[in-house]
Enzyme design. Structure first.
Site: not given
Ligand SMILES: NC(=O)c1ccc[n+]([C@@H]2O[C@H](COP(=O)([O-])OP(=O)(O)OC[C@H]3O[C@@H](n4cnc5c(N)ncnc54)[C@H](OP(=O)(O)O)[C@@H]3O)[C@@H](O)[C@H]2O)c1
Length: 297
Positions: A7, A9, A175, A257
């Site tokens: 991934g 990114g 978080k 998300e």
């Protein structure tokens, strides 16, 4: 160490750059049809890294998965047969709800979860900016993963600060709480984080936080409501000009998300027979927006 980043990114390349710069043998695994990729971070010279090389993946001591939460299964499923059982596999994404799939899929590997508050942005193809210095928390989720505390030291050398957590769930919930509070509201109203301190939005923010706190208590997380509200208020103030990732996803008509942030919260609430009307309404709002994007396609 031999490290593969799945991934590549913004967050993946931030780590890839710093790990390579500190002497690790780093390779990337992504969706492009390449054998090498040259990535650039800020104004530093580009680094050239192996890309989609099965041999690098097979030899990886550590695999860091930095796709978005909803991309984890799709990204890892085709790679499972190439992952050696000694390779440490670490997911680093916002939201929760991918750990049980990982444990079922790679039961013999040391497995870890991580969460970071670094900021990174793609500015061009393979070019990224480090937009905010943050902290990364990591910890194991199975017996062998819990024995990998040395990894915190390895990562700390490359991109500080890194903290090892004996109970990573607490850091992930902290978080998640901040993401549940800030992301859906900023996405729904299309405002930067700081606007949530305005009278217009603040009572909604507090209602969301109260409900998140109920679920955290039911999950055995130790934080009191005033402390949680202060943490959220601090993030709102310190990132006042930032646009949350969900705000940006919704503004660009991309999938967010939400299922792994508010969606995960709601699933844990159901397990404890708790009702969360404010979070449920926000979840429905964001889902409705995402459905309209699907219909546009
Ligand atoms: N960016 C930040 O500042 C930041 C800060 C803290 C936490 N996070 C969290 O970190 C996670 C990653 O965020 P990000 O901003 O780095 O997202 P991103 O830039 O979209 O990176 C995700 C990468 O994964 C790739 N990918 C998607 N599906 C894949 C697959 N099947 N196989 C291989 N690669 C695949 C994407 O490829 P394509 O380019 O082809 O889409 C993209 O390069 C998210 O959970 C985010 O919430 C981000």
């Amino acid at each position: 160490m031999n490290i593969t980043i799945v991934g590549p990114g913004a967050i993946g390349c931030l780590w890839a750059y710093h790990l390579a710069h500190h002497g690790h043998q780093v390779s990337l695994w992504g969706r492009e049809n390449l054998s090498k990729a040259s990535i650039q971070l800020d104004q530093n010279s580009p680094v050239s890294l192996a890309y989609n090389q099965v041999s690098e993946l097979q030899n990886a001591d550590l695999i860091i998965v930095t796709v978005k939460a909803w991309q984890v299964e799709e990204a890892l499923r085709p790679l499972v047969s190439h992952i050696h059982s000694d390779s440490m596999v670490m997911l680093m994404h916002n939201g929760m709800g991918t750990a049980s799939w990982l444990q079922q899929t790679l039961p013999n590997n040391p497995l870890l979860l991580a969460t970071t508050t670094h900021g990174a942005l793609r500015v061009a193809n393979h070019a990224f900016n480090h937009t905010g210095v943050g902290v990364t928390h990591l910890g194991g989720i199975n017996t062998s993963g819990k024995q990998c505390s040395f990894l915190a030291e390895v990562l700390q050398h490359s991109l500080p600060d890194v903290m090892w957590c004996e109970a990573i769930e607490q850091a992930l919930w902290n978080k998640l709480a901040i993401n549940c509070a800030i992301n859906p509201l900023t996405a729904k109203y299309s405002v930067p984080n700081g606007r949530l301190a305005d009278e217009e939005y603040y009572s909604q923010l507090c209602n969301v936080v109260k409900e998140v706190h109920l679920v955290m208590q039911a999950e055995g997380m130790c934080i009191d409501l005033a402390e949680l509200q202060t943490k959220v208020d601090d993030v709102v103030r310190l990132t006042a000009n930032n646009l949350s990732s969900m705000q940006q996803d919704i503004a660009h008509h991309r999938r967010s998300e939400i299922d792994f942030i508010t969606g995960y919260l709601l699933s844990r609430a159901r397990a404890h027979q708790l009702e969360l009307p404010y979070n449920q309404a926000l979840y429905n709002d964001i889902q409705r927006l995402e459905q309209t994007f699907e219909q546009e396609k």
